[in-house]
Enzyme design. Structure first.
Site, PDB file in Angstrom:
ATOM      1  N   ARG A  42       0.849  -1.188   0.000  1.00 44.36           N
ATOM      2  CA  ARG A  42       0.000   0.000   0.000  1.00 44.36           C
ATOM      3  C   ARG A  42       0.880   1.231   0.000  1.00 44.36           C
ATOM      4  O   ARG A  42       1.692   1.422   0.896  1.00 44.36           O
ATOM      5  CB  ARG A  42      -0.890   0.015   1.241  1.00 44.36           C
ATOM      6  CG  ARG A  42      -1.739   1.275   1.326  1.00 44.36           C
ATOM      7  CD  ARG A  42      -2.916   1.058   2.256  1.00 44.36           C
ATOM      8  NE  ARG A  42      -2.636   1.516   3.594  1.00 44.36           N
ATOM      9  CZ  ARG A  42      -3.475   1.349   4.634  1.00 44.36           C
ATOM     10  NH1 ARG A  42      -4.603   0.705   4.486  1.00 44.36           N
ATOM     11  NH2 ARG A  42      -3.162   1.807   5.806  1.00 44.36           N
ATOM     12  N   SER A 111     -12.714  -4.290   0.730  1.00 46.25           N
ATOM     13  CA  SER A 111     -13.005  -3.758   2.067  1.00 46.25           C
ATOM     14  C   SER A 111     -14.401  -3.162   2.093  1.00 46.25           C
ATOM     15  O   SER A 111     -14.594  -2.012   1.716  1.00 46.25           O
ATOM     16  CB  SER A 111     -11.989  -2.665   2.429  1.00 46.25           C
ATOM     17  OG  SER A 111     -10.697  -3.195   2.555  1.00 46.25           O
ATOM     18  N   LYS A 140      -4.133   4.473   9.825  1.00 45.47           N
ATOM     19  CA  LYS A 140      -4.988   4.929   8.728  1.00 45.47           C
ATOM     20  C   LYS A 140      -5.925   6.012   9.267  1.00 45.47           C
ATOM     21  O   LYS A 140      -6.995   5.705   9.804  1.00 45.47           O
ATOM     22  CB  LYS A 140      -5.776   3.743   8.164  1.00 45.47           C
ATOM     23  CG  LYS A 140      -6.382   4.050   6.802  1.00 45.47           C
ATOM     24  CD  LYS A 140      -7.129   2.858   6.214  1.00 45.47           C
ATOM     25  CE  LYS A 140      -7.693   3.233   4.841  1.00 45.47           C
ATOM     26  NZ  LYS A 140      -8.763   2.351   4.408  1.00 45.47           N
TER      27      LYS A 140
END
Lengths: 217, 217
Positions: A42, A111, A140
């Site tokens: 990511r 997700s 996050k």
């Protein structure tokens, strides 16, 4: 017998170069040696050419160690790095469209942000779900409110594909996430911001496997 | 005889939703009716799902009107919208990698930043080049210094694929860009920030075709 997907998702590392002060590729190698079974790249800040080059290095490390390698958000980077799959969310390419562009066997994770989206994602071709945040997370900032292990259980109840819990998971609470029904746990900071990624992975793996073993008794 | 690529690149609109105060899809339709032959979607701010939905709408408008449709930077969005091709730059996926992922006939454009990169791009599988900025531009703040028509001529001299000039091009100077060797001109503001995109496209097309006609005499 080939390993089932649920086993390959047992300890899932989201590898974000912004979350470690060390070399990400070295961290990932140590983490796999410690027990990580799946790695997702990511990156939000690298330009595409740099992200692709990093993906290729991570893919090599994962292949050598028999871990799955996935790319977050970007189907082109996943295909271009010969990843095992990609992980998508509600703002990304629609799952059905992504599914139409890839070969059979290419993994697509998703997700869901609501319980309804979990079932819809399975029907649209997702192979597994990432569900969370289970606990509050520092990794996050835009993650929503924590759903807890009860929220996790509820979200995955209607689906027949494996799910990994994500968000604030540590060796201390990983077992509870597995007992709530997850096939695995996904972590970022618990490994990348630890002093020793190999040891951190080993602790997490021990928690996950103890809980999985207890569940099967 | 199918139209040659050089003709299909004659008037190339970079369609950026941030550059018009109107509906981009309507602007593009009017611009094609006015003479645009190729449309490239460029968006930096939309999330991927939104960009994909916009790409599908633009692709439909382009197909109905027989214009080429390309997507900037993102091979996944190009494939997912069934575009005719993608346009890449130095920070994107490497051209050779992109070429390996697409079907024959899928167009790949490239924006070289040096004369050496122009030839390398052709050898790596580019179908055409975007070369500029020819003149100073207000549409792309991070564009480098203007290279002028002499710079354009020099950059495309070693390559045997068509090139479009880009950067500060208007109906007034489009002819000079064609006379400098470009197969076409790419514009953003000259159409999207004009009062009437159809009329603006018609003026540009007239300049381009007059210069192309004169070149072939």
């Amino acid at each position: 017998m080939p390993p089932v997907l649920a086993d390959r998702l047992a300890l899932y590392l989201v590898a974000d170069p912004e979350q470690t002060e060390r070399d990400l590729v070295e961290d990932v190698a140590a983490a796999i040696d410690g027990g990580v079974t799946c790695v997702q790249l990511r990156t939000k800040r690298l330009v595409d050419g740099e992200a692709w080059a990093l993906a290729v290095r991570l893919r090599d490390v994962c292949r050598q160690r028999d871990a799955l390698f996935l790319v977050n958000d970007r189907l082109d980077l996943a295909l271009a790095s010969q990843a095992d799959g990609a992980h998508l969310g509600v703002t990304d390419l629609p799952l059905r469209v992504a599914r139409s562009l890839v070969s059979p066997g290419f993994l697509l994770g998703y997700s869901p942000e609501t319980d309804g989206e979990a079932r819809a994602a399975m029907e649209a071709g997702a192979d597994y779900l990432g569900v969370g945040p289970v606990y509050a997370t520092a990794s996050k900032p835009d993650a929503g409110a924590a759903i807890g292990t009860d929220g996790l259980t509820r979200r995955i109840a209607p689906v027949e594909i494996p799910a990994v819990g994500i968000g604030g998971i540590t060796a201390d609470n990983a077992g509870a996430v597995i007992r709530a029904g997850a096939a695995g746990v996904a972590v970022i900071g618990a490994i990348l911001r630890s002093r020793d990624p190999g040891i951190a992975a080993a602790c997490l793996a021990a928690s996950v496997h103890a809980a999985k073993g207890a569940r099967h008794v």
